[in-house]
Structure formats: structure tokens, C-alpha cells
Design a protein around this motif. Structure first.
Motif, PDB file in Angstrom:
ATOM      1  N   GLN A   1       0.459 -34.299  10.717  1.00 16.53           N
ATOM      2  CA  GLN A   1       1.493 -33.996   9.724  1.00 16.53           C
ATOM      3  C   GLN A   1       2.805 -33.605  10.407  1.00 16.53           C
ATOM      4  O   GLN A   1       3.864 -34.155  10.128  1.00 16.53           O
ATOM      5  CB  GLN A   1       1.014 -32.850   8.824  1.00 16.53           C
ATOM      6  CG  GLN A   1       2.009 -32.412   7.758  1.00 16.53           C
ATOM      7  CD  GLN A   1       1.837 -33.173   6.459  1.00 16.53           C
ATOM      8  OE1 GLN A   1       2.175 -34.347   6.377  1.00 16.53           O
ATOM      9  NE2 GLN A   1       1.317 -32.498   5.447  1.00 16.53           N
TER      10      GLN A   1
ATOM     11  N   ASP B   1      -8.321 -33.328   9.771  1.00 13.53           N
ATOM     12  CA  ASP B   1      -7.671 -33.756  11.000  1.00 13.53           C
ATOM     13  C   ASP B   1      -7.996 -32.786  12.125  1.00 13.53           C
ATOM     14  O   ASP B   1      -7.443 -31.689  12.196  1.00 13.53           O
ATOM     15  CB  ASP B   1      -6.149 -33.840  10.783  1.00 13.53           C
ATOM     16  CG  ASP B   1      -5.399 -34.187  12.058  1.00 13.53           C
ATOM     17  OD1 ASP B   1      -6.039 -34.678  13.008  1.00 13.53           O
ATOM     18  OD2 ASP B   1      -4.170 -33.982  12.086  1.00 13.53           O
TER      19      ASP B   1
ATOM     20  N   ASP C   1      -0.927 -36.141   6.961  1.00 13.09           N
ATOM     21  CA  ASP C   1      -1.987 -35.573   7.787  1.00 13.09           C
ATOM     22  C   ASP C   1      -3.107 -36.557   8.077  1.00 13.09           C
ATOM     23  O   ASP C   1      -3.883 -36.361   9.016  1.00 13.09           O
ATOM     24  CB  ASP C   1      -2.544 -34.283   7.169  1.00 13.09           C
ATOM     25  CG  ASP C   1      -3.113 -34.487   5.784  1.00 13.09           C
ATOM     26  OD1 ASP C   1      -2.750 -35.483   5.130  1.00 13.09           O
ATOM     27  OD2 ASP C   1      -3.908 -33.649   5.332  1.00 13.09           O
TER      28      ASP C   1
ATOM     29  N   HIS D   1      -5.216 -28.692   6.882  1.00 12.09           N
ATOM     30  CA  HIS D   1      -5.438 -30.047   7.416  1.00 12.09           C
ATOM     31  C   HIS D   1      -6.824 -30.160   8.038  1.00 12.09           C
ATOM     32  O   HIS D   1      -6.997 -30.692   9.143  1.00 12.09           O
ATOM     33  CB  HIS D   1      -4.369 -30.415   8.449  1.00 12.09           C
ATOM     34  CG  HIS D   1      -2.977 -30.397   7.916  1.00 12.09           C
ATOM     35  ND1 HIS D   1      -2.635 -31.008   6.735  1.00 12.09           N
ATOM     36  CD2 HIS D   1      -1.837 -29.843   8.400  1.00 12.09           C
ATOM     37  CE1 HIS D   1      -1.336 -30.836   6.506  1.00 12.09           C
ATOM     38  NE2 HIS D   1      -0.843 -30.125   7.493  1.00 12.09           N
TER      39      HIS D   1
ATOM     40  N   SER E   1      -6.511 -24.523   1.899  1.00  9.60           N
ATOM     41  CA  SER E   1      -5.073 -24.431   2.093  1.00  9.60           C
ATOM     42  C   SER E   1      -4.518 -23.543   0.999  1.00  9.60           C
ATOM     43  O   SER E   1      -5.109 -23.431  -0.086  1.00  9.60           O
ATOM     44  CB  SER E   1      -4.434 -25.822   2.032  1.00  9.60           C
ATOM     45  OG  SER E   1      -4.879 -26.633   3.099  1.00  9.60           O
TER      46      SER E   1
ATOM     47  N   ARG F   1      -4.950 -31.430  14.062  1.00  7.54           N
ATOM     48  CA  ARG F   1      -4.047 -30.541  13.329  1.00  7.54           C
ATOM     49  C   ARG F   1      -2.558 -30.841  13.576  1.00  7.54           C
ATOM     50  O   ARG F   1      -1.709 -30.025  13.241  1.00  7.54           O
ATOM     51  CB  ARG F   1      -4.298 -29.064  13.680  1.00  7.54           C
ATOM     52  CG  ARG F   1      -5.694 -28.541  13.407  1.00  7.54           C
ATOM     53  CD  ARG F   1      -6.021 -28.512  11.926  1.00  7.54           C
ATOM     54  NE  ARG F   1      -7.106 -27.603  11.603  1.00  7.54           N
ATOM     55  CZ  ARG F   1      -8.387 -27.960  11.478  1.00  7.54           C
ATOM     56  NH1 ARG F   1      -8.740 -29.212  11.715  1.00  7.54           N
ATOM     57  NH2 ARG F   1      -9.307 -27.058  11.155  1.00  7.54           N
TER      58      ARG F   1
ATOM     59  N   ASN G   1      -0.961 -25.328   5.042  1.00  9.23           N
ATOM     60  CA  ASN G   1      -1.928 -26.424   5.045  1.00  9.23           C
ATOM     61  C   ASN G   1      -2.894 -26.299   6.216  1.00  9.23           C
ATOM     62  O   ASN G   1      -2.468 -26.239   7.372  1.00  9.23           O
ATOM     63  CB  ASN G   1      -1.203 -27.766   5.127  1.00  9.23           C
ATOM     64  CG  ASN G   1      -0.388 -28.062   3.892  1.00  9.23           C
ATOM     65  OD1 ASN G   1      -0.526 -27.383   2.880  1.00  9.23           O
ATOM     66  ND2 ASN G   1       0.464 -29.061   3.970  1.00  9.23           N
TER      67      ASN G   1
ATOM     68  N   ASP H   1       3.230 -35.919   2.946  1.00 12.01           N
ATOM     69  CA  ASP H   1       1.800 -35.946   3.263  1.00 12.01           C
ATOM     70  C   ASP H   1       1.424 -37.024   4.288  1.00 12.01           C
ATOM     71  O   ASP H   1       1.118 -38.159   3.932  1.00 12.01           O
ATOM     72  CB  ASP H   1       0.970 -36.127   1.992  1.00 12.01           C
ATOM     73  CG  ASP H   1      -0.467 -35.651   2.192  1.00 12.01           C
ATOM     74  OD1 ASP H   1      -0.819 -35.325   3.340  1.00 12.01           O
ATOM     75  OD2 ASP H   1      -1.222 -35.616   1.212  1.00 12.01           O
TER      76      ASP H   1
END
Length: 574
Positions: A178, A172, A352, A169, A146, A175, A167, A350
Motif C-alpha cells: 500500500q 500482505d 495493498d 493489511h 483495522s 505490509r 490499516n 487501496d
């Protein structure tokens, strides 16, 4: 007692759900969903409390993709040390040998899928207008990093922002966790959100050895607004107020670190190991709040009413619980107080790894096992604030009411509508290079994981109420040698219903407690002594039980041989 605590972030396991209504594409469903123009309606605007200017979000298009172009340059600039982009990408922590962030000089531009375009930010720019560096904590060592872009003063603002967080992420696979969270926060009263945007990033590296560099596809990112003075002003809040980012903050009055800035012994670096200062450096209000919280002769109702906004506090907690963001007990939040008020407000940060992320991780990894306490009120018992607040039954009742209010707002149908608006754009980037070969799972798991998100709040609500029946978790101390005995002590647990509690104590040769050294059940106190033991490595645990048979472990845990053991502590006899 104050105990140094390790980070803990894992949630209870839940079964996958069949999405309600128009569901994302999933195994057995071969029809990809189409973008939706449905918006999450705003809840009733508060009369007082935290009043954000919600118009700041009016021009955002939640499911759209913005195309950003970053050209890394070698341009001479005496104010900026030269760093190549490859140095940043190769670094495991994004820092040089002196612990300073590696920053490369860039030309930052916006455009379309075809490239930078007339009328977009930075078009025609040929000189450095910003810098780029790695951002995040664990993500800095990731193969796909990131980034943070900082625009120079002369560059002006991109979407009213100079600090642009990109970010990836990477953990995850969807995606979207977040962005989904902050799109919901936009509509909540007594709560701020942050502007978020899916972005496609292209990078041209003029610091490389390639004589004919071209823009290289870096895939999908989520741009999220940086909470700072600029953000406060843009959201109609007080840029001169106090703003802190919690790093390891359990609302403990740490007098060795949390001091006034004019104190001769004030150490800003030490202070910021607890809370990063993003606004005013006048810490009087923070210290006043912590002093009153520490003083148990002041009823918690008075502390809460004097230093916090109840609606904001319970909204923030209820949203975390329903969205499944357990990682907010000691960090991943901001505290804000306007200069003309004594009250503090929680601001979100935050998300995510929420919306069922850790439940799915627990199914894939033996290390990601989940403790009983890692959900609901018990998750927040590490904090001096939250543990005091919820020893008052009236506050538990108030949180229950807020859970009911928000669960009528964060619904499966609304979540599906938002996910539909993201799906087409997000899935096309996730399912192609460069993101495709760097996913945390096989790409065929994308649609399944996407499909389980809408049902998470309903499942989290059930677990929240179930968790109130269990005693609260606690910490175990280090054993001490006293008069030839080895003395083990631990903190008191607490039961929200006031049930009587007893403790089961055990020592084992292994963390799984298959080879017991000694054990005793039904202790009323919080200590136990054993005769001097032979040299070696041992493990001990304490399980608390209420009079109805509900049990709970301590916060402590041991990780050994790729397995996590909750409520266990290791000790060595020499």
C-alpha cells in the motif's frame, strides 16, 4: 444488457525474480538491508489538468515509524453510546444488531517508543478526544482488525486529518504494498496521492475488567489519509467539488439508483450502494457524463474529451496495470470533479493487494486460480467506460504510450530504494508479536515475498502487451426454456486487432468438463439451443477464439470443492 457481477480479483501467475541492485534480505542473502534516504524523483509537472499541491507531502518521512497511543475510556458522554473495546474486537462485522458501527470512546495521543510525550498530539489529555471503530470490509472479521479513529471537533487535527485510518493489511505479509504505491503516486503528475505513514499502535483498554490496565502492543499499521473534503482542501483541490468512492460502479447508467438529490424518488442509500458520496450531493455532472457515455451516437472521443482528463485517465490505468492492481475495474477508486469544471479525474485508493500479491496467492491456494482476462485491458472490459474507450485503436495506442512513459519511471532501482527505506522498521514489527503469530504465511516467507516486488512492473508490462492479442472476455446469460428447447445466450466478445471470432459451446456434468454432455465448436453466433434435458445439475461454458488461435473465457466462474473454475456457469434443470 446489464448483468449483476460478482467481485473477481486475481492476477496471472509470475515466477519469482532475483531483485536487481541492493535487494532486500531473501533466502540465500543473510545481509539485512539498511534504510535508504533515496527519494523517487518527480515526473515532469503538467501544464494543465489535475494539479495537486505536492508540498503536502514535504514533511513525510517515508520509512519512519510514528508511535500512537490509544486509551479506550468509559467516560460519560450523552452524544456517544458506550461501547467496550472488546465488543469491537469480538464482532465479526464491527456493527451492532441494528447495523450501526460499534464505536468506543478514546483518548488519542502521539509519542515516542517510551510513551506519550510533551509536545506531541494529545499529550496531557484526560478527556475523550475521539472514537475508534473497526474499518474495512473483509478485514472486519479478522482476528487482527483495522481501525478508524475519528477525532472530535474540539481535538483539532492530527497531521491535517480528523479521520485516521489504521490499516493492518493482514493478507500482505510484507505490509508495504500500500505505502509503496502511494509513495509513487506522490511523484506522478495528473494524479493525486494520499499521505501514508507506518505507525506502531499501543492500546490501553480502560473498559476491560483488568483493574490495572497497561498499554498493550497492537503492532504495525499503515495510516492512510481519508479522501474527503478535508483531504481535497489540504491537497490544493476544491473541497466543494464532487467526490465519489466507487463501490460497485461500472459506469452503467443505473437510472433506478443514480438520480438527482431533489428527485422525489431519490434514495441515498441505494445511490451509495453504487458510489459513496464524499463531496457535493449535486449529481448533475455525474448523470450528464453517464448519459453521454450511454449514447453510442456520440463518438467516444467526444465523451472522453468532454467529461474526462486524458492524461489523468491514462496515467491512472497505466499505473494500475504496472503495479498489478487488478481490483480497480468497478471499485477501489475515487472520482473527483472540481465545481468549476465538467471533467472527472480518477484518484487512487487501496493498493495493498497489488505488486504481485495474487500471483503469489495462486501458488499457495487452489482456489486462487487466475483467469486469462485478469490483466491489462481485458480486466477493465466489465466497465461501460473502459470497453467503449478501447474499442478505439487510437486509445489503445495512447495507453501503450503511457505504459512506456510510466515504466521508465517505476523502475526496479527506484522501487528497491523505497523498499530499502522501509525494511528495517517494517521487518522488526512483522517478525515479533503480535504480528508474528498472525501472519498469512510463515515468517520465513517475508524476505522472499519482499524480494519479488521490484520486478513486478516489468513482468506486468510484458503480460499487458501479450493480453492485447486475446479476445476480450464477456458474460454468459441464464439459460431459458423456450418452446421445449433450452436456449443458451452470451454477450459478443471483441478483438482489438479486428480478427474474426468463433465460439466453442459445451455442457458438462462437472465444472472441470471431464464428463461432457454435449459440445459444439466454431459457432459464429452468440446463442445455442439444446433439446430439453433431464433433471439435474449441469455446468456450461463458452470459449471464444480468434482467427490466429488465441482464446478467451467468459467473466463467469464457479467455486466448488475449494477450487475455482473460470469461464464456467452452473444451471439446474428441474
Amino acid at each position: 444488457m446489464m448483468v449483476t457481477r460478482k467481485p473477481y480479483r486475481w492476477m496471472l501467475v509470475a515466477a519469482a525474480m532475483a531483485a536487481v541492485g541492493c535487494s532486500p534480505q531473501s533466502p540465500g542473502n543473510t545481509t539485512a538491508i539498511q534504510p535508504s534516504t533515496s527519494q523517487v524523483e518527480q515526473m515532469q509537472e503538467p501544464v494543465g489538468g489535475l494539479r495537486e499541491n505536492k508540498q503536502v507531502y514535504s514533511q513525510d518521512e517515508d520509512g519512519s515509524i510514528v508511535h500512537l497511543y490509544v486509551t479506550v475510556v468509559n467516560e460519560e458522554n450523552p452524544e456517544l453510546k458506550a461501547t467496550t473495546f472488546s465488543e469491537i474486537n469480538r464482532s465479526l462485522n464491527g456493527m451492532d444488531a441494528n447495523g450501526h458501527d460499534l464505536k468506543a470512546k478514546i483518548i488519542f495521543q502521539e509519542g515516542t517508543a517510551e510513551g506519550p510525550q510533551v509536545g506531541y498530539f494529545g499529550y496531557g489529555e484526560s478527556r475523550t478526544n475521539g472514537t475508534i471503530e473497526a474499518r474495512g470490509e473483509s478485514s472486519r472479521s479478522s482476528q487482527q482488525k483495522s481501525f478508524k479513529i475519528r477525532l472530535l471537533d474540539k481535538a483539532g487535527y492530527w497531521r491535517e486529518q480528523r479521520n485516521i485510518n489504521l490499516n493492518k493489511h493482514r493478507p500482505d505479509i510484507t505490509r508495504v504494498r500500500q505505502k509503496l504505491s502511494f509513495d509513487y503516486f506522490e511523484q506522478m503528475p495528473n494524479m493525486t496521492s494520499l499521505r501514508t505513514q507506518f505507525v506502531h499502535v499501543m492500546v490501553k483498554d480502560l473498559t476491560s475488567h483488568d483493574p490495572n490496565p497497561k498499554f498493550v502492543d497492537y503492532g504495525l499499521y499503515t495510516q492512510i489519509e481519508q479522501p474527503n473534503k478535508t483531504m481535497l482542501q489540504a491537497h490544493g483541490l476544491d473541497r466543494n467539488g464532487n467526490l465519489y468512492k466507487a463501490i460497485n460502479f461500472e459506469f452503467h447508467r443505473d437510472e433506478a439508483k443514480i438520480k438527482l438529490a431533489n428527485d422525489p424518488t431519490y434514495d441515498k442509500k441505494a445511490f451509495e450502494s453504487v458510489m459513496e458520496i464524499k463531496g457535493s450531493e449535486n449529481h448533475e455532472k455525474l448523470i450528464s457524463m453517464l448519459d453521454d457515455l450511454k449514447n453510442h451516437s456520440i463518438p467516444i472521443k467526444e465523451v472522453l474529451d468532454k467529461h474526462f482528463d486524458r492524461e489523468n485517465y491514462f496515467t491512472w490505468l497505466a499505473a494500475n496495470i504496472l503495479m498489478g492492481n487488478a481490483d480497480t475495474a468497478a471499485h477501489n477508486f475515487y472520482l473527483y470533479s472540481p465545481s468549476d469544471s465538467d471533467q472527472w479525474y480518477f484518484l487512487p485508493w487501496d493498493y495493498d493487494l497489488s505488486w504481485g500479491f495474487f500471483e503469489q496467492e495462486a501458488k499457495r491456494s487452489p482456489l486462487v486460480t487466475l483467469g486469462k482476462w485478469e490483466f491489462g485491458i481485458s480486466n477493465y472490459w466489465v466497465s461501460d467506460l473502459h470497453s467503449r474507450v478501447f474499442k478505439d485503436p487510437e486509445n489503445v495506442k495512447e495507453l501503450n504510450e503511457k505504459i512506456e512513459e510510466l515504466s521508465a519511471f517505476i523502475t526496479t532501482e527506484k522501487t528497491n530504494a523505497l523498499l530499502q527505506s522501509y525494511y528495517t522498521n517494517v521487518s522488526q514489527y512483522v517478525k515479533r508479536q503480535p504480528d508474528l503469530y498472525n501472519l498469512p504465511q510463515e515468517v520465513d516467507k517475508f524476505d522472499y515475498e519482499y524480494s519479488i516486488i521490484p520486478g513486478e512492473p516489468a513482468r506486468n508490462k510484458v503480460r499487458y502487451y501479450e493480453g492485447q492479442e486475446f479476445p476480450m472476455p464477456f458474460y454468459m446469460d441464464e439459460p431459458k426454456d423456450e418452446k421445449g428447447k433450452l436456449v443458451f445466450t452470451w454477450d459478443h466478445s471483441y478483438d482489438l486487432q479486428g480478427d474474426d471470432l468463433t465460439y466453442d459451446f459445451a455442457i458438462s456434468y462437472d465444472p472441470g468438463f471431464t464428463k461432457i454432455y454435449t459440445q459444439v465448436k466454431g459457432l459464429a453466433g452468440t446463442n445455442y439451443a439444446v433439446d430439453k434435458m433431464a433433471k439435474g445439475r449441469y455446468f456450461w461454458r463458452v470459449i471464444v477464439r480468434d482467427s490466429k488461435g488465441h482464446e478467451q473465457t467468459s467473466f463467469d466462474r464457479v467455486e466448488l470443492d475449494n477450487t475455482r473454475y473460470h469461464g464456467v456457469k452452473e444451471f439446474i434443470v428441474k
